[in-house]
Design a protein around this motif. Sequence first.
Motif, PDB file in Angstrom:
ATOM      1  N   LEU A  62       0.615  -1.298   0.399  1.00 21.92           N
ATOM      2  CA  LEU A  62       0.128   0.309   0.019  1.00 21.92           C
ATOM      3  C   LEU A  62       0.860   1.413   0.011  1.00 21.92           C
ATOM      4  O   LEU A  62       2.706   1.255   0.592  1.00 21.92           O
ATOM      5  N   ASN A  63       0.747   1.642  -0.160  1.00 21.31           N
ATOM      6  CA  ASN A  63       1.405   3.655  -0.768  1.00 21.31           C
ATOM      7  C   ASN A  63       0.348   4.950  -0.302  1.00 21.31           C
ATOM      8  O   ASN A  63      -1.039   5.073  -0.848  1.00 21.31           O
ATOM      9  N   PHE A  64       0.653   4.783   0.961  1.00 18.62           N
ATOM     10  CA  PHE A  64      -0.615   5.961   1.269  1.00 18.62           C
ATOM     11  C   PHE A  64       0.096   7.319   1.234  1.00 18.62           C
ATOM     12  O   PHE A  64       0.946   7.993   1.481  1.00 18.62           O
ATOM     13  N   SER A  65      -0.375   7.686   0.113  1.00 17.49           N
ATOM     14  CA  SER A  65       0.649   9.036  -0.328  1.00 17.49           C
ATOM     15  C   SER A  65      -0.558   9.899  -1.456  1.00 17.49           C
ATOM     16  O   SER A  65      -1.501   9.157  -3.147  1.00 17.49           O
ATOM     17  N   PRO A  66      -0.373  11.136  -2.071  1.00 19.12           N
ATOM     18  CA  PRO A  66      -0.065  11.840  -0.471  1.00 19.12           C
ATOM     19  C   PRO A  66      -1.008  11.778   0.495  1.00 19.12           C
ATOM     20  O   PRO A  66      -2.414  12.009   0.971  1.00 19.12           O
ATOM     21  N   VAL A  67      -0.310  11.945   1.744  1.00 20.66           N
ATOM     22  CA  VAL A  67      -1.114  12.378   2.643  1.00 20.66           C
ATOM     23  C   VAL A  67      -1.819  14.190   3.249  1.00 20.66           C
ATOM     24  O   VAL A  67      -0.732  14.194   3.084  1.00 20.66           O
ATOM     25  N   ILE A  68      -3.156  13.929   3.109  1.00 20.44           N
ATOM     26  CA  ILE A  68      -3.005  15.234   2.868  1.00 20.44           C
ATOM     27  C   ILE A  68      -3.796  16.118   4.170  1.00 20.44           C
ATOM     28  O   ILE A  68      -4.542  15.457   4.761  1.00 20.44           O
ATOM     29  N   VAL A  69      -3.525  16.567   4.638  1.00 23.13           N
ATOM     30  CA  VAL A  69      -3.953  17.438   6.078  1.00 23.13           C
ATOM     31  C   VAL A  69      -5.455  18.579   6.041  1.00 23.13           C
ATOM     32  O   VAL A  69      -4.831  19.365   5.127  1.00 23.13           O
ATOM     33  N   TYR A  70      -5.986  18.367   6.937  1.00 27.94           N
ATOM     34  CA  TYR A  70      -7.546  18.923   6.497  1.00 27.94           C
ATOM     35  C   TYR A  70      -8.149  19.106   7.448  1.00 27.94           C
ATOM     36  O   TYR A  70      -8.297  17.826   8.152  1.00 27.94           O
ATOM     37  N   GLU A  71      -8.668  19.881   8.279  1.00 24.75           N
ATOM     38  CA  GLU A  71      -9.948  19.583   9.263  1.00 24.75           C
ATOM     39  C   GLU A  71     -10.547  17.885   9.735  1.00 24.75           C
ATOM     40  O   GLU A  71     -11.429  18.232   8.241  1.00 24.75           O
ATOM     41  N   GLY A  72     -10.832  17.246  10.441  1.00 21.54           N
ATOM     42  CA  GLY A  72     -11.253  16.047  10.348  1.00 21.54           C
ATOM     43  C   GLY A  72     -10.550  14.918   9.790  1.00 21.54           C
ATOM     44  O   GLY A  72     -11.062  13.484   9.254  1.00 21.54           O
ATOM     45  N   TRP A  73      -8.842  15.028   9.250  1.00 20.20           N
ATOM     46  CA  TRP A  73      -8.913  14.128   8.403  1.00 20.20           C
ATOM     47  C   TRP A  73      -8.374  13.143   8.606  1.00 20.20           C
ATOM     48  O   TRP A  73      -7.956  11.629   8.148  1.00 20.20           O
ATOM     49  N   GLU A  74      -7.906  13.015  10.574  1.00 21.93           N
ATOM     50  CA  GLU A  74      -8.131  11.395  10.911  1.00 21.93           C
ATOM     51  C   GLU A  74      -8.187  10.549  10.702  1.00 21.93           C
ATOM     52  O   GLU A  74      -8.980   9.135  10.335  1.00 21.93           O
ATOM     53  N   GLN A  75     -10.156  11.343  11.167  1.00 22.15           N
ATOM     54  CA  GLN A  75     -10.947  10.945  11.764  1.00 22.15           C
ATOM     55  C   GLN A  75     -11.990   9.841  10.247  1.00 22.15           C
ATOM     56  O   GLN A  75     -11.763   8.397   9.705  1.00 22.15           O
ATOM     57  N   ASP A  76     -10.891  10.253   8.699  1.00 30.68           N
ATOM     58  CA  ASP A  76     -11.613  10.066   7.511  1.00 30.68           C
ATOM     59  C   ASP A  76     -10.480   8.955   7.211  1.00 30.68           C
ATOM     60  O   ASP A  76     -11.067   8.054   6.873  1.00 30.68           O
ATOM     61  N   TYR A  77     -10.041   8.855   7.636  1.00 29.40           N
ATOM     62  CA  TYR A  77      -8.478   7.756   7.482  1.00 29.40           C
ATOM     63  C   TYR A  77      -8.987   6.301   8.163  1.00 29.40           C
ATOM     64  O   TYR A  77      -8.114   4.917   7.579  1.00 29.40           O
ATOM     65  N   GLN A  78     -10.091   6.518   9.181  1.00 23.92           N
ATOM     66  CA  GLN A  78     -10.034   5.287   9.598  1.00 23.92           C
ATOM     67  C   GLN A  78     -10.981   3.886   9.172  1.00 23.92           C
ATOM     68  O   GLN A  78     -11.147   3.040   8.658  1.00 23.92           O
ATOM     69  N   PRO A  79     -12.410   4.867   8.489  1.00 23.15           N
ATOM     70  CA  PRO A  79     -12.463   3.738   7.662  1.00 23.15           C
ATOM     71  C   PRO A  79     -12.666   3.049   6.791  1.00 23.15           C
ATOM     72  O   PRO A  79     -12.325   2.170   6.311  1.00 23.15           O
ATOM     73  N   LEU A  80     -11.465   3.878   6.410  1.00 22.22           N
ATOM     74  CA  LEU A  80     -10.302   2.820   5.184  1.00 22.22           C
ATOM     75  C   LEU A  80      -9.396   2.116   5.443  1.00 22.22           C
ATOM     76  O   LEU A  80      -9.429   1.151   4.721  1.00 22.22           O
ATOM     77  N   PHE A  81      -9.217   2.634   6.642  1.00 22.60           N
ATOM     78  CA  PHE A  81      -8.268   1.658   7.024  1.00 22.60           C
ATOM     79  C   PHE A  81      -8.861  -0.225   7.587  1.00 22.60           C
ATOM     80  O   PHE A  81      -8.974  -0.869   7.142  1.00 22.60           O
ATOM     81  N   GLU A  82      -9.970   0.370   8.076  1.00 24.18           N
ATOM     82  CA  GLU A  82     -11.385  -0.538   8.091  1.00 24.18           C
ATOM     83  C   GLU A  82     -11.888  -1.819   7.127  1.00 24.18           C
ATOM     84  O   GLU A  82     -11.703  -2.740   6.824  1.00 24.18           O
ATOM     85  N   GLN A  83     -11.628  -0.591   6.278  1.00 29.92           N
ATOM     86  CA  GLN A  83     -12.114  -1.339   4.984  1.00 29.92           C
ATOM     87  C   GLN A  83     -10.893  -2.560   4.308  1.00 29.92           C
ATOM     88  O   GLN A  83     -11.519  -3.395   3.583  1.00 29.92           O
ATOM     89  N   ILE A  84     -10.139  -2.158   4.082  1.00 29.38           N
ATOM     90  CA  ILE A  84      -8.605  -2.276   3.693  1.00 29.38           C
ATOM     91  C   ILE A  84      -8.696  -3.571   4.711  1.00 29.38           C
ATOM     92  O   ILE A  84      -8.549  -4.730   4.631  1.00 29.38           O
TER      93      ILE A  84
END
Length: 355
Positions: A244-266
């Motif tokens: 997996l290539n997590f790229s680019p990680v883009i910072v915005y308000e709420g970005w960390e919360q948005d990655y949780q469902p991605l990791f769960e989907q994987i």
Amino acid sequence: MALPKQLIDIERIYLEPAVESYARGQEILAKYPHAERTYVESHWKIPSLHGNEGNAEDWLRIKRSSLVLGVKKGLTMRPNGRSAHFIAPSTSNGCAMACAYCYVPRRKGYANPISIFVNIEEACAAIARHVTRQGTLPSPDQVDPLHWVYDIGENGDLSVDASICDNVRDLVGLFRRLPNAKGSFATKFVNRDLLSYDPQGRTRIRFSLMAEKIAKVVDVRTSPIAERIEAINDFVRAGYEVHLNFSPVIVYEGWEQDYQPLFEQINDTLSPEAKEQLRAEIIFLTHNEPLHEVNLRWHPKAEEYLWRPDLQEVKRSEGGMLNLRYKAAWKQQWLTRFQNLLADKLPYCTVRYAF
């Protein structure tokens, strides 16, 4: 795999005259017999494409309808040591997709449709000679435990290139025959034709992923995130090493919360075999003021996420360009939090490289 016409519908081919003397060049030209041909002195310097500011508004049309064919002059390997040990000579440059953060337009100009290099035999021979000189990998490292790894797709997306010609098939076949090396490339496009290439574990595909919310804005003309994740099991079964290539990680308000469902989907999608071999790299966004100016003319919505001078600072790249990266102290904190979240949700996914 025939690409949908909204992605590629070649109407004009720019070509160096020497292209017609190569078998691969002849094959590609025969594939697009109705395309208008324009002969150019150099694939790199085409006045109607490169450096023409007026092309910003035609960004997507040019990517869809234009193809450039050339002969790759420099066939040297560049040391890397991050995602790969070496960067192999590119067999393509530019892309039919239009990710708003792509670094290639920063160097190439206002339009970067696919350029294919037709001297594939020469490129493969140069790689083979270099691999032979390396011998055995002295010891395991962050790139690979056993083999020298060559990035074969630095300046384009080989999954799309594979729909135009057999350069990618040839590269996969090359590394299948080399006992001490692997090929590697990142992709944002699912091309299932690659499943028939029989890589035998000697090609590493890095599927690029990001949170769905931001991908819908900046990953223009790419395969949906869910489709990329769903393809991983199939590519592992076909003999690819898939990271997996997590790229680019883009910072915005709420970005960390948005990655949780991605990791769960994987985690919910991957097979035990895919999870066992899974590794990842993490790369935070690097931006650039000239690219920002171009993007404002065709995709200003993306710049609301990419252009954040309140969070970014100027940094000179290894190539001498002035880029914008997240401020170092903050970036380190964000990177640590990202890695902690990844370790919590995907504990079996080792991080090979983080920047």
